[in-house]
Write a protein that holds these residues in place. Structure first.
Motif: not given
Length: 439
Positions: A319-322, A326-329, A381-390
């Motif tokens: 999540p910190d990388i996103f 950003g997602e591309n990185a 499917l869990p969403k916690e800690g998953r940036p795109l799922s949230q």
């Protein structure tokens, strides 16, 4: 005289699987022998040579050092097996035995076909001899500088069978591909004698064309949905069956004892089980890591969790990388880690949910592995800690990614069961399809 030397003679042999194959055939002392050209003569004069296999680039060069050359090897113009008997070196070609076994195993016929052979080295000579023996209508050899070269391939667009005998696409330079198969629209079979990786880019393209053409031909659709667009199936095979069977024949020459053909299949099975990566793909939270742990326990293969490796490399949570880069990185880092991981073999690899988004990632997975798509009900499917799922609707994400999972996967697994059950299903499927990854 001390212990005799048995091994594979070549120049660069880091990619070779020959040692475990020959050890499985009973030659415990078999080893890799890397020599520079100027060292070749001195080595071959050694009296303690028992038996050697010969590979790139010495299949023709060693003929000058042989006292006796088998009639078949003489006709082919290359030697891949040397045996010392009573002070003399005898040269043979067992590659042709392996080549013909590989063709028959893949149900590829050359009878009456136009065959294009890529490459003009020692392996090419074997392929040419096999094509003529099998009754090919025409055999064309494509080289970098000959009259038939990579600049005038269109002259041979009507080829029925394409055979790659070059090292393009071989480990460690996995990204290479000798030709684009779209230039051969009539090709019905593709043979690549490379065995490491399991599926070269050339084989992967043949698989992709085959899958596309089967779909266009309406295979698997209801009768009212079928519409034929001229597609045709492409049979294809990599070089592992050839490698194992020629080794079996070489061992027979080394020790003068027959070995039953079923040993080839037993060794193929063992290599396929041991060396093939098991790659898990699917939506975020579908259980890839959990199933991966069960697979690691079941198979003895190490588990590589791609997300954990990315976190280790980046030194921060995903999540910190996103958020910070950003997602591309993140995707760039994911692609690098995935490519490096998949370049090794014999692992269980649990990928991130979006690893299939880039075509080059799908290619990396499939080259060295069998890919399994874990499918699980979206509502669990869990969403916690998953940036795109949230970020949005899981249903929208699933519909966007579904065709990518389908394209990447060799097999689908329902993961609305226990992780142990899913792992057992995957392992059973892999074992049942040993060596048949290219139908």
């Amino acid at each position: 005289m001390g212990e005799k030397i048995y091994g594979l003679l070549g120049r660069k042999l880091g990619h070779s699987w020959s040692v475990p194959i020959h050890q499985a055939l009973g030659c415990e002392g078999y080893r890799l022998i890397e020599l520079e050209p100027e060292e070749l003569g001195g080595f071959l004069r050694r009296e303690d040579i028992g038996g050697l296999n010969v590979t790139i680039p010495y299949k023709r060069e060693v003929m000058a050092f042989c006292d006796v050359i088998d009639e078949g090897a003489e006709a082919i113009g290359s030697v891949n097996t040397i045996v010392r008997r009573e002070g003399k070196l005898y040269g043979y070609n067992t590659d042709i035995d392996g080549f013909l076994y590989m063709l028959r195993r893949a149900r590829i016929s050359l009878m009456g076909k136009k065959v294009v052979v890529l490459g003009s080295g020692g392996a090419s000579l074997t392929a040419q001899a096999a094509a003529k023996r099998e009754g090919a209508r025409e055999v064309v050899v494509v080289s970098r500088t000959g009259p038939d070269n990579y600049e005038n391939l269109d002259h041979h667009a009507g080829a029925d069978v394409l055979i790659n005998t070059t090292p393009v696409g071989m480990w460690p330079n996995l990204e290479g591909q000798p030709v684009d198969l779209e230039r051969f629209p009539r090709a019905e079979a593709v043979v690549d004698i490379i065995y490491n990786p399991n599926r070269t880019n050339l084989i992967l393209q043949a698989e992709g064309i085959d899958k596309r053409d089967r779909l266009l031909a309406g295979e698997g659709l209801r009768p009212e949905e079928r519409e034929f667009h001229g597609g045709h199936p492409i049979r294809c095979t990599g070089g592992l069956p050839m490698l194992v069977h020629q080794a079996k024949r070489a061992e027979e020459l080394f020790f003068g004892q027959p070995i039953p053909d079923y040993q080839t299949e037993l060794i193929l099975s063992r290599l396929w089980q041991d060396r093939t990566n098991i790659v898990l793909v699917g939506m975020p939270g579908c259980g890839k890591t959990t199933v991966g742990r069960e697979l690691a326990k079941l198979t003895g293969k190490p588990l590589v969790d791609l997300d954990e490796e990315i976190v280790r490399r980046a030194g921060k949570p995903i999540p910190d990388i996103f958020r910070e880069e950003g997602e591309n990185a993140f995707r760039d880092l994911e692609s690098r880690v995935l490519a490096e991981t998949c370049a090794k073999d014999g692992q269980v690899i649990a990928t991130g949910g979006g690893a299939v988004l880039r075509p080059e990632n799908q290619t990396a997975m499939r080259r060295t592995g069998r890919v399994y798509w874990l499918r699980r009900d979206l509502n669990v499917l869990p969403k916690e800690g998953r940036p795109l799922s949230q970020k949005g609707s899981l249903e929208e994400m699933y519909q966007m990614r579904k065709p990518l999972y389908e394209a990447a996967a060799d097999f689908r697994v329902d993961n609305n069961q226990t992780a142990a059950e899913a792992a057992q299903q995957i392992w059973s499927e892999l074992c049942a399809n040993i060596g048949n990854q290219w139908p």
